[in-house]
Design a protein around this motif. Structure first.
Motif, mmCIF file in Angstrom:
data_model
loop_
_atom_site.group_PDB
_atom_site.id
_atom_site.type_symbol
_atom_site.label_atom_id
_atom_site.label_comp_id
_atom_site.label_asym_id
_atom_site.label_seq_id
_atom_site.Cartn_x
_atom_site.Cartn_y
_atom_site.Cartn_z
ATOM 1 N N UNK A 153 0.817 -1.210 0.000
ATOM 2 C CA UNK A 153 0.000 0.000 0.000
ATOM 3 C C UNK A 153 0.854 1.265 0.000
ATOM 4 N N UNK A 154 2.174 1.118 0.118
ATOM 5 C CA UNK A 154 3.066 2.282 0.156
ATOM 6 C C UNK A 154 3.035 3.019 -1.182
ATOM 7 N N UNK A 155 3.067 4.345 -1.102
ATOM 8 C CA UNK A 155 3.089 5.155 -2.317
ATOM 9 C C UNK A 155 4.410 5.888 -2.491
ATOM 10 N N UNK A 156 5.284 5.807 -1.478
ATOM 11 C CA UNK A 156 6.591 6.453 -1.566
ATOM 12 C C UNK A 156 7.553 5.757 -0.620
ATOM 13 N N UNK A 157 8.851 6.030 -0.819
ATOM 14 C CA UNK A 157 9.882 5.437 0.033
ATOM 15 C C UNK A 157 11.073 6.389 0.099
ATOM 16 N N UNK A 181 16.268 11.084 -0.277
ATOM 17 C CA UNK A 181 15.308 11.404 -1.333
ATOM 18 C C UNK A 181 14.018 10.645 -1.049
ATOM 19 N N UNK A 182 12.902 11.341 -1.061
ATOM 20 C CA UNK A 182 11.589 10.717 -0.925
ATOM 21 C C UNK A 182 11.016 10.601 -2.326
ATOM 22 N N UNK A 240 8.687 13.293 -4.295
ATOM 23 C CA UNK A 240 7.445 13.623 -3.573
ATOM 24 C C UNK A 240 7.674 14.965 -2.890
ATOM 25 N N UNK A 241 6.785 15.905 -3.147
ATOM 26 C CA UNK A 241 6.956 17.260 -2.632
ATOM 27 C C UNK A 241 6.026 17.535 -1.460
ATOM 28 N N UNK A 242 6.441 18.504 -0.641
ATOM 29 C CA UNK A 242 5.658 19.010 0.486
ATOM 30 C C UNK A 242 5.172 17.900 1.429
ATOM 31 N N UNK A 243 6.082 17.018 1.806
ATOM 32 C CA UNK A 243 5.754 15.945 2.746
ATOM 33 C C UNK A 243 6.711 16.037 3.923
ATOM 34 N N UNK A 244 6.204 16.088 5.165
ATOM 35 C CA UNK A 244 7.108 16.114 6.324
ATOM 36 C C UNK A 244 7.791 14.759 6.510
ATOM 37 N N UNK A 245 9.048 14.810 6.878
ATOM 38 C CA UNK A 245 9.825 13.589 7.132
ATOM 39 C C UNK A 245 10.462 13.739 8.512
ATOM 40 N N UNK A 305 11.796 17.446 8.740
ATOM 41 C CA UNK A 305 12.162 18.181 7.533
ATOM 42 C C UNK A 305 11.013 18.127 6.546
ATOM 43 N N UNK A 306 11.050 18.984 5.577
ATOM 44 C CA UNK A 306 10.039 18.967 4.508
ATOM 45 C C UNK A 306 10.739 18.648 3.189
ATOM 46 N N UNK A 307 10.072 17.898 2.349
ATOM 47 C CA UNK A 307 10.637 17.572 1.037
ATOM 48 C C UNK A 307 10.375 18.684 0.064
#
Length: 101
Positions: free
Chosen positions: A40-44, A67-68, A76-81, A99-101
């Protein structure tokens, strides 16, 4: 059909000079490709070693980046990590950062 995995086998015969005999060597590796597509993951997150520069990293060490990436390899943009960094040398020392992507 899409390739889901690759099985590699490398075999060689090597002549050892110290023992004056031939030794057979082999290694097997199974690599799963696109494992994220079955979840179900959409990013890594991927840890990348940056290309060497003349300046090098802090203290002359290697430079890395996180890198996300999405399923198709797109950034992937604007995602908190949220990260928690620990040192090997100083015990009980952690740095928490979001951090934010």
């Amino acid at each position: 059909a899409d390739v889901k995995s690759v099985q590699l086998r490398v075999r060689a015969c090597v002549r050892t000079l110290s023992k004056q005999r031939t030794v057979e060597l082999s290694a097997d590796e199974h690599i799963v490709i696109g494992a994220m597509h079955g979840t179900a993951a959409t990013s890594a997150l991927y840890l990348r070693r940056a290309a060497p520069t003349a300046a090098g990293g802090a203290g002359g060490g290697a430079v890395y980046s996180l890198a996300l990436l999405g399923k198709s390899g797109e950034p992937v943009q604007r995602r908190p990590v949220a990260l928690e960094l620990r040192t090997r040398t100083l015990r009980n020392t952690t740095v928490d950062a979001t951090l934010a992507t």
